[in-house]
Write a protein that holds these residues in place. Structure first.
Motif, PDB file in Angstrom:
ATOM      1  N   LEU A  62      41.918  38.163  46.552  1.00 33.30           N
ATOM      2  CA  LEU A  62      41.505  39.400  45.527  1.00 33.30           C
ATOM      3  C   LEU A  62      42.719  39.824  44.874  1.00 33.30           C
ATOM      4  O   LEU A  62      42.936  40.067  43.676  1.00 33.30           O
ATOM      5  CB  LEU A  62      40.746  40.520  45.932  1.00 33.30           C
ATOM      6  N   ALA A  63      43.850  40.310  45.900  1.00 33.49           N
ATOM      7  CA  ALA A  63      45.111  40.701  45.399  1.00 33.49           C
ATOM      8  C   ALA A  63      45.971  39.803  44.408  1.00 33.49           C
ATOM      9  O   ALA A  63      46.444  40.096  43.493  1.00 33.49           O
ATOM     10  CB  ALA A  63      45.947  41.239  46.346  1.00 33.49           C
ATOM     11  N   PHE A  64      45.983  38.238  44.710  1.00 35.13           N
ATOM     12  CA  PHE A  64      46.493  37.290  43.818  1.00 35.13           C
ATOM     13  C   PHE A  64      45.938  37.381  42.474  1.00 35.13           C
ATOM     14  O   PHE A  64      46.445  37.389  41.598  1.00 35.13           O
ATOM     15  CB  PHE A  64      46.327  36.037  44.380  1.00 35.13           C
ATOM     16  N   ALA A  65      44.492  37.279  42.538  1.00 37.38           N
ATOM     17  CA  ALA A  65      43.746  37.158  41.283  1.00 37.38           C
ATOM     18  C   ALA A  65      43.999  38.399  40.382  1.00 37.38           C
ATOM     19  O   ALA A  65      44.175  38.486  39.069  1.00 37.38           O
ATOM     20  CB  ALA A  65      41.990  37.060  41.714  1.00 37.38           C
ATOM     21  N   VAL A  66      44.014  39.605  41.121  1.00 33.01           N
ATOM     22  CA  VAL A  66      44.178  40.687  40.126  1.00 33.01           C
ATOM     23  C   VAL A  66      45.834  40.915  39.883  1.00 33.01           C
ATOM     24  O   VAL A  66      45.827  41.254  38.699  1.00 33.01           O
ATOM     25  CB  VAL A  66      43.985  41.926  41.094  1.00 33.01           C
ATOM     26  N   GLY A  67      46.513  40.485  40.635  1.00 30.10           N
ATOM     27  CA  GLY A  67      47.951  40.555  40.178  1.00 30.10           C
ATOM     28  C   GLY A  67      48.445  39.413  38.944  1.00 30.10           C
ATOM     29  O   GLY A  67      48.869  39.892  38.213  1.00 30.10           O
ATOM     30  N   ASN A  68      47.615  38.451  39.021  1.00 28.27           N
ATOM     31  CA  ASN A  68      47.667  37.388  37.854  1.00 28.27           C
ATOM     32  C   ASN A  68      47.345  38.020  36.701  1.00 28.27           C
ATOM     33  O   ASN A  68      47.456  37.729  35.568  1.00 28.27           O
ATOM     34  CB  ASN A  68      46.867  36.024  38.466  1.00 28.27           C
ATOM     35  N   LEU A  69      46.030  38.546  36.817  1.00 31.11           N
ATOM     36  CA  LEU A  69      45.458  39.299  35.462  1.00 31.11           C
ATOM     37  C   LEU A  69      46.160  40.357  35.067  1.00 31.11           C
ATOM     38  O   LEU A  69      46.549  40.262  33.853  1.00 31.11           O
ATOM     39  CB  LEU A  69      44.039  39.719  36.141  1.00 31.11           C
ATOM     40  N   ILE A  70      46.694  41.159  35.881  1.00 36.45           N
ATOM     41  CA  ILE A  70      47.666  42.212  35.464  1.00 36.45           C
ATOM     42  C   ILE A  70      48.861  41.564  34.769  1.00 36.45           C
ATOM     43  O   ILE A  70      49.284  42.193  33.707  1.00 36.45           O
ATOM     44  CB  ILE A  70      47.837  43.193  36.488  1.00 36.45           C
ATOM     45  N   SER A  71      49.308  40.705  35.387  1.00 37.59           N
ATOM     46  CA  SER A  71      50.689  40.034  34.662  1.00 37.59           C
ATOM     47  C   SER A  71      50.401  39.400  33.392  1.00 37.59           C
ATOM     48  O   SER A  71      51.246  39.522  32.465  1.00 37.59           O
ATOM     49  CB  SER A  71      50.909  38.872  35.764  1.00 37.59           C
ATOM     50  N   ASP A  72      49.149  38.801  32.979  1.00 41.01           N
ATOM     51  CA  ASP A  72      48.838  38.313  31.855  1.00 41.01           C
ATOM     52  C   ASP A  72      48.605  39.563  30.854  1.00 41.01           C
ATOM     53  O   ASP A  72      49.066  39.310  29.926  1.00 41.01           O
ATOM     54  CB  ASP A  72      47.410  37.389  31.813  1.00 41.01           C
ATOM     55  N   VAL A  73      48.162  40.713  31.110  1.00 46.76           N
ATOM     56  CA  VAL A  73      47.891  41.855  30.547  1.00 46.76           C
ATOM     57  C   VAL A  73      49.159  42.441  30.032  1.00 46.76           C
ATOM     58  O   VAL A  73      49.556  42.562  28.687  1.00 46.76           O
ATOM     59  CB  VAL A  73      47.181  42.925  31.070  1.00 46.76           C
ATOM     60  N   LEU A  74      50.129  42.421  30.922  1.00 49.00           N
ATOM     61  CA  LEU A  74      51.407  43.007  30.640  1.00 49.00           C
ATOM     62  C   LEU A  74      52.373  42.207  29.821  1.00 49.00           C
ATOM     63  O   LEU A  74      53.129  42.717  29.143  1.00 49.00           O
ATOM     64  CB  LEU A  74      52.033  43.569  31.962  1.00 49.00           C
ATOM     65  N   SER A  75      52.234  40.723  29.947  1.00 46.54           N
ATOM     66  CA  SER A  75      53.044  39.882  29.182  1.00 46.54           C
ATOM     67  C   SER A  75      52.146  39.367  27.973  1.00 46.54           C
ATOM     68  O   SER A  75      52.654  38.573  27.121  1.00 46.54           O
ATOM     69  CB  SER A  75      53.071  38.508  29.879  1.00 46.54           C
TER      70      SER A  75
END
Length: 200
Positions: A62-75
């Motif tokens: 879950l942490a990897f999936a959420v981190g990936n999503l946040i990374s997409d949002v911030l970039s």
């Protein structure tokens, strides 16, 4: 015999947030290495997928999936296809953990050549599943995308980095820092419960 103690919720949340932070620190600096704008880039952060799965299980997934999503949002890379990406990244991390114990049926270790070959096979299988899921998600949003570049980048990201970076990191954290994989920690907890006095 007592039941295995569950990890306190606060500790689970703290571990989850820590793993998300680790993901962010490793993913954001490489967001400039774009292959297809808005859809795919070079992602060394994928080396964390097997680490998160084998050492932290569903929390790591879950942490990897959420981190990936946040990374997409911030970039500024957020697309509808990110839904497929979220699910695929979660499943990839879970698959690595599940497949290891289905195939090897023991604690995680890369000391043996057969273990390392099994690890490579698991990474390849998981990467194929992830690549298919994300590719279909992207095609649904933008059918004219360069399919060869998309598929090649996704598959390579999720095989090369988990093997050439993920494997050495896991060897180091096991051998030098003595971090136990999730399966071993659970077995130790079960053994401790069996040895403890029965509740009266």
């Amino acid at each position: 015999m007592t039941q295995t103690q569950k990890t306190p919720l606060g500790r689970k949340i703290g571990r989850f947030l820590f793993l998300v932070l680790i993901h962010m620190l490793l993913s954001l600096p490489f967001k400039v290495m774009i292959m297809i704008p808005g859809f795919t880039d070079i992602r060394p952060v994928t080396c964390l997928q097997p680490i998160f799965g084998l050492f932290f299980g569903q929390t790591g997934a879950l942490a990897f999936a959420v981190g990936n999503l946040i990374s997409d949002v911030l970039s500024d890379s957020l697309q509808w296809s990110c839904i497929a990406g979220f699910i695929a990244n979660y499943l990839y991390v879970v698959m690595v953990y599940k497949l290891w114990h289905m195939i090897r049926k023991k604690a995680f270790s890369l000391r043996d050549s057969r273990d390392f070959l099994a690890y490579i096979a698991i990474i390849l299988i998981s990467a194929v599943v992830l690549t298919v899921m994300i590719s279909f998600g992207v095609y649904a949003v933008q059918p004219e995308v360069d399919r060869v570049t998309l598929i090649g980048t996704i598959f390579c990201n999720n095989t090369i980095f988990p093997i050439i970076l993920g494997a050495p990191i896991m060897i180091i954290i096991q051998e030098e820092f003595h971090l136990l994989d999730l399966w071993t920690r659970r077995k130790k907890e079960e053994s401790a419960d069996e040895d403890s006095p029965a509740e009266k």
